[in-house]
Design a protein around this motif. Structure first.
Motif, PDB file in Angstrom:
ATOM      1  N   PHE A 265      -7.805   8.529  -3.432  1.00 16.71           N
ATOM      2  CA  PHE A 265      -6.849   8.676  -4.527  1.00 16.71           C
ATOM      3  C   PHE A 265      -7.567   9.378  -5.669  1.00 16.71           C
ATOM      4  O   PHE A 265      -8.644   8.950  -6.073  1.00 16.71           O
ATOM      5  CB  PHE A 265      -6.349   7.300  -4.968  1.00 16.71           C
ATOM      6  CG  PHE A 265      -5.410   7.334  -6.150  1.00 16.71           C
ATOM      7  CD1 PHE A 265      -4.070   7.643  -5.976  1.00 16.71           C
ATOM      8  CD2 PHE A 265      -5.882   7.061  -7.424  1.00 16.71           C
ATOM      9  CE1 PHE A 265      -3.207   7.676  -7.068  1.00 16.71           C
ATOM     10  CE2 PHE A 265      -5.021   7.095  -8.526  1.00 16.71           C
ATOM     11  CZ  PHE A 265      -3.682   7.406  -8.333  1.00 16.71           C
ATOM     12  N   ILE A 266      -7.013  10.490  -6.157  1.00 14.08           N
ATOM     13  CA  ILE A 266      -7.651  11.242  -7.237  1.00 14.08           C
ATOM     14  C   ILE A 266      -6.686  11.368  -8.397  1.00 14.08           C
ATOM     15  O   ILE A 266      -5.538  11.749  -8.211  1.00 14.08           O
ATOM     16  CB  ILE A 266      -8.063  12.659  -6.768  1.00 14.08           C
ATOM     17  CG1 ILE A 266      -9.041  12.585  -5.593  1.00 14.08           C
ATOM     18  CG2 ILE A 266      -8.698  13.430  -7.926  1.00 14.08           C
ATOM     19  CD1 ILE A 266      -9.522  13.943  -5.097  1.00 14.08           C
ATOM     20  N   ARG A 267      -7.139  11.029  -9.593  1.00 12.07           N
ATOM     21  CA  ARG A 267      -6.266  11.139 -10.745  1.00 12.07           C
ATOM     22  C   ARG A 267      -7.048  11.624 -11.960  1.00 12.07           C
ATOM     23  O   ARG A 267      -8.105  11.091 -12.274  1.00 12.07           O
ATOM     24  CB  ARG A 267      -5.643   9.763 -11.061  1.00 12.07           C
ATOM     25  CG  ARG A 267      -4.835   9.725 -12.356  1.00 12.07           C
ATOM     26  CD  ARG A 267      -3.638  10.659 -12.342  1.00 12.07           C
ATOM     27  NE  ARG A 267      -2.596  10.223 -11.435  1.00 12.07           N
ATOM     28  CZ  ARG A 267      -1.617   9.387 -11.759  1.00 12.07           C
ATOM     29  NH1 ARG A 267      -1.562   8.896 -12.972  1.00 12.07           N
ATOM     30  NH2 ARG A 267      -0.717   9.069 -10.864  1.00 12.07           N
TER      31      ARG A 267
ATOM     32  N   HIS B 106       0.812  -1.230   0.000  1.00 12.21           N
ATOM     33  CA  HIS B 106       0.000   0.000   0.000  1.00 12.21           C
ATOM     34  C   HIS B 106       0.834   1.264   0.000  1.00 12.21           C
ATOM     35  O   HIS B 106       0.486   2.239   0.645  1.00 12.21           O
ATOM     36  CB  HIS B 106      -1.011  -0.007   1.157  1.00 12.21           C
ATOM     37  CG  HIS B 106      -2.123  -0.964   0.905  1.00 12.21           C
ATOM     38  ND1 HIS B 106      -2.048  -2.293   1.295  1.00 12.21           N
ATOM     39  CD2 HIS B 106      -3.296  -0.813   0.266  1.00 12.21           C
ATOM     40  CE1 HIS B 106      -3.160  -2.889   0.909  1.00 12.21           C
ATOM     41  NE2 HIS B 106      -3.928  -2.024   0.279  1.00 12.21           N
ATOM     42  N   ASP B 107       1.925   1.234  -0.767  1.00 13.99           N
ATOM     43  CA  ASP B 107       2.735   2.428  -0.949  1.00 13.99           C
ATOM     44  C   ASP B 107       2.038   3.317  -2.002  1.00 13.99           C
ATOM     45  O   ASP B 107       1.806   2.896  -3.131  1.00 13.99           O
ATOM     46  CB  ASP B 107       4.137   1.987  -1.413  1.00 13.99           C
ATOM     47  CG  ASP B 107       5.052   3.157  -1.713  1.00 13.99           C
ATOM     48  OD1 ASP B 107       6.216   3.091  -1.271  1.00 13.99           O
ATOM     49  OD2 ASP B 107       4.639   4.116  -2.402  1.00 13.99           O
ATOM     50  N   ARG B 108       1.700   4.555  -1.598  1.00 11.50           N
ATOM     51  CA  ARG B 108       0.936   5.452  -2.468  1.00 11.50           C
ATOM     52  C   ARG B 108       1.727   5.844  -3.722  1.00 11.50           C
ATOM     53  O   ARG B 108       1.156   6.021  -4.793  1.00 11.50           O
ATOM     54  CB  ARG B 108       0.565   6.740  -1.708  1.00 11.50           C
ATOM     55  CG  ARG B 108      -0.137   6.490  -0.403  1.00 11.50           C
ATOM     56  CD  ARG B 108      -1.585   6.378  -0.592  1.00 11.50           C
ATOM     57  NE  ARG B 108      -2.165   7.563  -1.191  1.00 11.50           N
ATOM     58  CZ  ARG B 108      -3.459   7.789  -1.249  1.00 11.50           C
ATOM     59  NH1 ARG B 108      -4.298   6.920  -0.741  1.00 11.50           N
ATOM     60  NH2 ARG B 108      -3.933   8.878  -1.807  1.00 11.50           N
ATOM     61  N   THR B 109       3.029   6.019  -3.570  1.00 13.41           N
ATOM     62  CA  THR B 109       3.854   6.404  -4.724  1.00 13.41           C
ATOM     63  C   THR B 109       3.849   5.289  -5.762  1.00 13.41           C
ATOM     64  O   THR B 109       3.770   5.549  -6.970  1.00 13.41           O
ATOM     65  CB  THR B 109       5.299   6.686  -4.265  1.00 13.41           C
ATOM     66  OG1 THR B 109       5.234   7.472  -3.085  1.00 13.41           O
ATOM     67  CG2 THR B 109       6.073   7.424  -5.325  1.00 13.41           C
TER      68      THR B 109
ATOM     69  N   ALA C 196       0.522   5.392  -7.560  1.00 13.82           N
ATOM     70  CA  ALA C 196       0.464   6.485  -8.539  1.00 13.82           C
ATOM     71  C   ALA C 196       1.258   6.140  -9.803  1.00 13.82           C
ATOM     72  O   ALA C 196       0.815   6.364 -10.927  1.00 13.82           O
ATOM     73  CB  ALA C 196       0.982   7.774  -7.911  1.00 13.82           C
ATOM     74  N   ARG C 197       2.432   5.534  -9.580  1.00 12.96           N
ATOM     75  CA  ARG C 197       3.307   5.166 -10.700  1.00 12.96           C
ATOM     76  C   ARG C 197       2.630   4.112 -11.596  1.00 12.96           C
ATOM     77  O   ARG C 197       2.639   4.205 -12.816  1.00 12.96           O
ATOM     78  CB  ARG C 197       4.624   4.634 -10.125  1.00 12.96           C
ATOM     79  CG  ARG C 197       5.635   4.188 -11.134  1.00 12.96           C
ATOM     80  CD  ARG C 197       6.498   5.344 -11.623  1.00 12.96           C
ATOM     81  NE  ARG C 197       7.235   4.952 -12.812  1.00 12.96           N
ATOM     82  CZ  ARG C 197       6.996   5.440 -14.036  1.00 12.96           C
ATOM     83  NH1 ARG C 197       6.070   6.351 -14.217  1.00 12.96           N
ATOM     84  NH2 ARG C 197       7.682   5.021 -15.069  1.00 12.96           N
ATOM     85  N   LEU C 198       2.027   3.107 -10.948  1.00 15.86           N
ATOM     86  CA  LEU C 198       1.394   2.027 -11.713  1.00 15.86           C
ATOM     87  C   LEU C 198       0.148   2.516 -12.445  1.00 15.86           C
ATOM     88  O   LEU C 198      -0.130   2.078 -13.563  1.00 15.86           O
ATOM     89  CB  LEU C 198       1.062   0.841 -10.792  1.00 15.86           C
ATOM     90  CG  LEU C 198       2.282   0.010 -10.375  1.00 15.86           C
ATOM     91  CD1 LEU C 198       1.898  -1.040  -9.343  1.00 15.86           C
ATOM     92  CD2 LEU C 198       2.938  -0.663 -11.583  1.00 15.86           C
TER      93      LEU C 198
END
Ligand SMILES: Nc1nc2c(ncn2[C@@H]2O[C@H](COP(=O)(O)OP(=O)(O)OP(=O)(O)O)[C@@H](O)[C@H]2O)c(=O)[nH]1
Ligand SMILES: [Mg+2]
Length: 307
Positions: free
Chosen positions: A108-110, A12-15, A18-20
């Motif tokens: 998480f917003i993208r 559960h690493d947020r970075t 985001a990368r994936l």
């Protein structure tokens, strides 16, 4: 490196998340990622698409809805497939973004606006949704633009489609009619704080009755005041997966068919299977069109059930 990325994602690493998301939205992949996505996800998120014409209040309502969902203790990912208004936490939540409360954990917003165009995002959406499922999000909200083929694909990937309309929409409401009848599982008359909202609710209900469509709720809400948003969330939860066709799972299923066929064809080829080698050679040397080669390979797989 790739292995490390997946390991961090699983922790559960947020970075890493985001990368994936960036990689998958671009259609990129690597074997460790494919292997993870092929596993059954830990979570089957409720996937809700929010659609409607420009300026109807999609971003504002999604902002309100995600607050309600977080207050309910559920984790939520937001994807905005909107080329016109690239979305950040700030854009979607406005001034409320600075609240700094625990709402932002588990969120998480993208914006996918910048990534290869809307059609491309729609192509990769099933994998994107599966990635978010593996991370463990309980709800995924997707803002779409309410027009075009890419949008239809987004709606098909969603479990529930919420169509927003606004008061006094007049001709526009007529134009929306086809959309209401075809795709909406819920219609929300947003900007319910403005005059005419109740009349529009009645108009939309009238249209739905005329069409003898399956029961579609027509709710009134205001993204400005927040009124009606908890009721919308309650309604979305009340839609039982048995009633709602599970379009997410259907896209996952079709993805798996493609993966499985590719895996078996590659396996037979590596085993120098005569039929497969002949089809490949004919295609390579231009004697067989690609579509004919694909058909022939699928037929060959059917006759090799043990592969
Ligand atoms: N009065 C009122 N205004 C609203 C409401 N919801 C949104 N608005 C306003 O309507 C405008 C458009 O809102 P957005 O949330 O950006 O709409 P959108 O559908 O996401 O717009 P696009 O992404 O550009 O299609 C903004 O000025 C909002 O402040 C509402 O419930 N009531
Ligand atoms: Mg928007």
């Amino acid at each position: 490196m790739a292995h490390d990325l997946i390991a961090r994602f699983r922790r559960h690493d947020r970075t890493a998340l985001a990368r994936l998301v960036t990689l998958v939205a671009r259609g990129e992949s690597f074997p460790e990622l494919d292997a993870m996505l092929a596993e059954d996800p830990a979570m089957k998120p409720r996937v809700v698409a929010v659609t409607g014409s420009g300026g109807v209040g999609k971003s504002s309502l999604v902002g309100r809805l995600l607050e309600t969902i977080r207050q309910d203790g559920k984790t939520v990912a937001v994807l905005a497939c909107d080329p016109q208004s690239p979305l950040s936490g700030g854009a979607i939540l406005g001034d409320r973004f600075r609240m700094g409360s625990s709402i932002y954990d588990g969120l998480f917003i993208r914006s996918l606006a910048a990534v290869g165009g809307r059609g491309a995002v729609a192509d990769h959406l099933p994998r994107l949704l599966r990635l978010l499922a593996h991370y463990g999000f309980e709800v995924v909200l997707i803002e779409t633009v309410g027009a075009g083929q890419g949008d239809v694909a987004v709606q098909q990937a969603a479990e529930v489609v919420v169509l927003l309309v606004q008061p006094e929409a007049g001709d526009e409401l007529q134009w929306e009619k086809a959309g209401i009848l075809e795709i909406a599982d819920v219609v929300v008359v947003n900007k319910g704080d403005l005059p005419g909202a109740e009349k529009t609710v009645a108009q939309v209900r009238g249209m739905l009755d005329l069409a003898h469509a399956s029961p579609v709720a027509v709710l009134r809400a205001s993204a400005k005041t927040g009124e009606g948003v908890p009721e919308l969330w309650r309604h979305l939860q009340s839609l039982s997966p048995k009633v709602v066709p599970n379009r997410l799972n259907v896209s996952l299923l079709f993805d798996r068919v493609a993966e499985e066929a590719a895996r078996r064809a590659a396996q037979l080829w590596s085993q120098h299977d005569a039929a497969v080698c002949e089809i490949v050679a004919n295609w390579q040397e231009g004697r067989l069109a690609e579509s004919a080669a694909v058909d022939a390979l699928l037929n060959t797989l059917r006759s090799h059930p043990e592969a």
